[in-house]
Design a protein around this motif. Structure first.
Motif, PDB file in Angstrom:
ATOM      1  N   LYS A  72       0.826  -1.205   0.000  1.00 57.47           N
ATOM      2  CA  LYS A  72       0.000   0.000   0.000  1.00 57.47           C
ATOM      3  C   LYS A  72       0.860   1.255   0.000  1.00 57.47           C
ATOM      4  O   LYS A  72       0.587   2.234  -0.712  1.00 57.47           O
ATOM      5  N   LYS A  73       1.948   1.246   0.806  1.00 59.11           N
ATOM      6  CA  LYS A  73       2.857   2.391   0.843  1.00 59.11           C
ATOM      7  C   LYS A  73       3.583   2.570  -0.490  1.00 59.11           C
ATOM      8  O   LYS A  73       3.838   3.696  -0.923  1.00 59.11           O
ATOM      9  N   GLU A  74       3.923   1.463  -1.145  1.00 55.20           N
ATOM     10  CA  GLU A  74       4.562   1.550  -2.456  1.00 55.20           C
ATOM     11  C   GLU A  74       3.632   2.187  -3.487  1.00 55.20           C
ATOM     12  O   GLU A  74       4.069   2.938  -4.366  1.00 55.20           O
ATOM     13  N   LYS A  75       2.346   1.905  -3.372  1.00 59.24           N
ATOM     14  CA  LYS A  75       1.384   2.509  -4.295  1.00 59.24           C
ATOM     15  C   LYS A  75       1.194   3.997  -4.000  1.00 59.24           C
ATOM     16  O   LYS A  75       0.966   4.788  -4.912  1.00 59.24           O
ATOM     17  N   GLU A  76       1.285   4.377  -2.717  1.00 67.27           N
ATOM     18  CA  GLU A  76       1.096   5.790  -2.352  1.00 67.27           C
ATOM     19  C   GLU A  76       2.314   6.649  -2.664  1.00 67.27           C
ATOM     20  O   GLU A  76       2.197   7.870  -2.794  1.00 67.27           O
ATOM     21  N   LEU A  77       3.487   6.044  -2.774  1.00 71.18           N
ATOM     22  CA  LEU A  77       4.715   6.803  -2.997  1.00 71.18           C
ATOM     23  C   LEU A  77       4.702   7.607  -4.299  1.00 71.18           C
ATOM     24  O   LEU A  77       5.057   8.798  -4.288  1.00 71.18           O
ATOM     25  N   PRO A  78       4.320   7.049  -5.434  1.00 67.89           N
ATOM     26  CA  PRO A  78       4.270   7.869  -6.665  1.00 67.89           C
ATOM     27  C   PRO A  78       3.315   9.046  -6.554  1.00 67.89           C
ATOM     28  O   PRO A  78       3.601  10.126  -7.080  1.00 67.89           O
ATOM     29  N   ALA A  79       2.202   8.873  -5.856  1.00 72.02           N
ATOM     30  CA  ALA A  79       1.260   9.986  -5.700  1.00 72.02           C
ATOM     31  C   ALA A  79       1.872  11.115  -4.882  1.00 72.02           C
ATOM     32  O   ALA A  79       1.727  12.303  -5.206  1.00 72.02           O
ATOM     33  N   LYS A  80       2.615  10.762  -3.835  1.00 78.17           N
ATOM     34  CA  LYS A  80       3.268  11.786  -3.025  1.00 78.17           C
ATOM     35  C   LYS A  80       4.365  12.500  -3.815  1.00 78.17           C
ATOM     36  O   LYS A  80       4.539  13.711  -3.697  1.00 78.17           O
ATOM     37  N   GLU A  81       5.109  11.750  -4.613  1.00 77.18           N
ATOM     38  CA  GLU A  81       6.143  12.364  -5.442  1.00 77.18           C
ATOM     39  C   GLU A  81       5.535  13.330  -6.451  1.00 77.18           C
ATOM     40  O   GLU A  81       6.058  14.427  -6.681  1.00 77.18           O
ATOM     41  N   ALA A  82       4.425  12.945  -7.038  1.00 81.09           N
ATOM     42  CA  ALA A  82       3.756  13.844  -7.989  1.00 81.09           C
ATOM     43  C   ALA A  82       3.253  15.110  -7.296  1.00 81.09           C
ATOM     44  O   ALA A  82       3.344  16.211  -7.844  1.00 81.09           O
ATOM     45  N   GLU A  83       2.749  14.964  -6.068  1.00 83.35           N
ATOM     46  CA  GLU A  83       2.285  16.143  -5.324  1.00 83.35           C
ATOM     47  C   GLU A  83       3.446  17.086  -5.002  1.00 83.35           C
ATOM     48  O   GLU A  83       3.314  18.311  -5.104  1.00 83.35           O
ATOM     49  N   LEU A  84       4.600  16.521  -4.618  1.00 82.37           N
ATOM     50  CA  LEU A  84       5.771  17.358  -4.331  1.00 82.37           C
ATOM     51  C   LEU A  84       6.250  18.098  -5.569  1.00 82.37           C
ATOM     52  O   LEU A  84       6.608  19.283  -5.504  1.00 82.37           O
ATOM     53  N   ARG A  85       6.267  17.398  -6.708  1.00 84.74           N
ATOM     54  CA  ARG A  85       6.683  18.058  -7.959  1.00 84.74           C
ATOM     55  C   ARG A  85       5.714  19.192  -8.316  1.00 84.74           C
ATOM     56  O   ARG A  85       6.129  20.252  -8.784  1.00 84.74           O
ATOM     57  N   LYS A  86       4.441  18.965  -8.068  1.00 86.09           N
ATOM     58  CA  LYS A  86       3.451  20.005  -8.356  1.00 86.09           C
ATOM     59  C   LYS A  86       3.666  21.228  -7.475  1.00 86.09           C
ATOM     60  O   LYS A  86       3.586  22.381  -7.943  1.00 86.09           O
ATOM     61  N   ARG A  87       3.979  21.013  -6.196  1.00 85.49           N
ATOM     62  CA  ARG A  87       4.238  22.136  -5.295  1.00 85.49           C
ATOM     63  C   ARG A  87       5.497  22.891  -5.702  1.00 85.49           C
ATOM     64  O   ARG A  87       5.542  24.121  -5.649  1.00 85.49           O
ATOM     65  N   GLU A  88       6.543  22.157  -6.077  1.00 84.31           N
ATOM     66  CA  GLU A  88       7.772  22.818  -6.515  1.00 84.31           C
ATOM     67  C   GLU A  88       7.530  23.672  -7.752  1.00 84.31           C
ATOM     68  O   GLU A  88       8.049  24.792  -7.860  1.00 84.31           O
TER      69      GLU A  88
END
Length: 298
Positions: A72-88
């Protein structure tokens, strides 16, 4: 039979009639039944070892819940990375928009031990103007030193029998002069050199001349306000040296600081004005003033 009994002696008789206390021949061990168990031992018995403790091929059971959580954490990791890139990207977009609008995001970095202002001459001021900016910064620090010493000298005069009013005036000079000088003339010069703004040059010239007038007035300290004793100038120093030697010496030191500040400030004003005239900012400033007058008229 009596001969055998005589040869064997009484020990043999005891052995035949009861159990022996020792056994095993040369490597004898006490009979465990004859020694009582230690009831006050300080060592606790070791826990029993599992059956597969020494088996390297034994299987290990992993709970299925932990495996599911990991997936489950592995599936959530790409979503968090995409959110960080969006904030940057959003932060970068705002910084670019602010830069296009001429807004500079200033981070407080001076003094290093307690940052309260933004000050970065080496990275923000053009190379050919950095020396002049550093000297102007030295005049601001010189004013800080002169007003601080003025407060010390006036405090000494007040302790030696002076009026308390001069002490309050010295406090007012210090707490209003230091931040006022930074806001009114040093910061406009910093921005003028950084952005080549004619308006900031105008603000600098106006308030820097007032700064020079104040320094000259403080160096002389004429007997206008409370007999001039609220400023450590030459006239109160001469007046006090006869009656209070220490106070007079403090006032003479203050006179020297204000004189040095005045001379250095006049030199900075001259150099900035020469650059202002040579860079064509004077003409630009006159044009901006004319346009402002026309807008006000219509």
């Amino acid at each position: 039979m009596w001969l055998d009994a005589a040869v064997q002696g009484p020990g043999a008789k005891g052995k035949t009639s009861g159990e022996s206390n020792y056994s095993g021949g040369a490597f004898f061990t006490p009979n465990p039944g004859s020694i009582p168990a230690a009831s006050n031992s300080r060592f606790s018995p070791l826990p029993p070892e599992p059956a597969d403790f020494y088996n390297p091929t034994a299987t290990v059971d992993i709970p299925l819940d932990s495996v599911k959580d990991l997936k489950k954490k592995e599936k959530e990791l790409p979503a968090k990375e995409a959110e960080l890139r969006k904030r940057e990207q959003e932060v970068k977009r705002k910084e670019e928009a602010a830069a296009r609008a001429g807004i500079v995001l200033e981070e407080k970095n001076w003094p290093p031990f307690l940052p309260i202002i933004h000050h970065d001459i080496a990275n923000e001021i053009p190379v050919h103007l950095q020396k002049l900016q550093y000297i102007a910064f030295a005049t601001w620090l010189g004013l800080v030193l002169a007003l601080t010493w003025n407060f010390i000298a006036v405090t000494t005069a007040w302790i030696r029998g002076g009026d308390a009013t001069i002490w309050f005036l010295a406090i007012i000079y210090a707490i209003s002069g230091v931040p006022g000088a930074y806001v009114l003339w040093y910061r406009p010069l910093y921005r003028a050199f950084r952005t080549e703004s004619a308006l900031n040059f105008g603000w600098f010239f106006l308030f820097y001349m007032l700064h020079i007038v104040f320094c000259i007035f403080a160096a002389v300290a004429p007997p206008i306000v409370f007999k001039g004793n609220s400023l450590a100038g030459i006239l109160p120093a001469i007046d006090l040296i006869g009656s209070h030697v220490l106070v007079g010496i403090f006032y003479f030191i203050g006179f020297g600081l204000f004189c040095l500040e005045s001379v250095l400030s006049i030199w900075v004003l001259q150099q900035v004005y020469m650059y202002f005239r040579g860079s064509g900012k004077a003409t630009e400033m006159r044009q901006e003033a004319a346009r402002g007058a026309m807008r006000a008229a219509f």
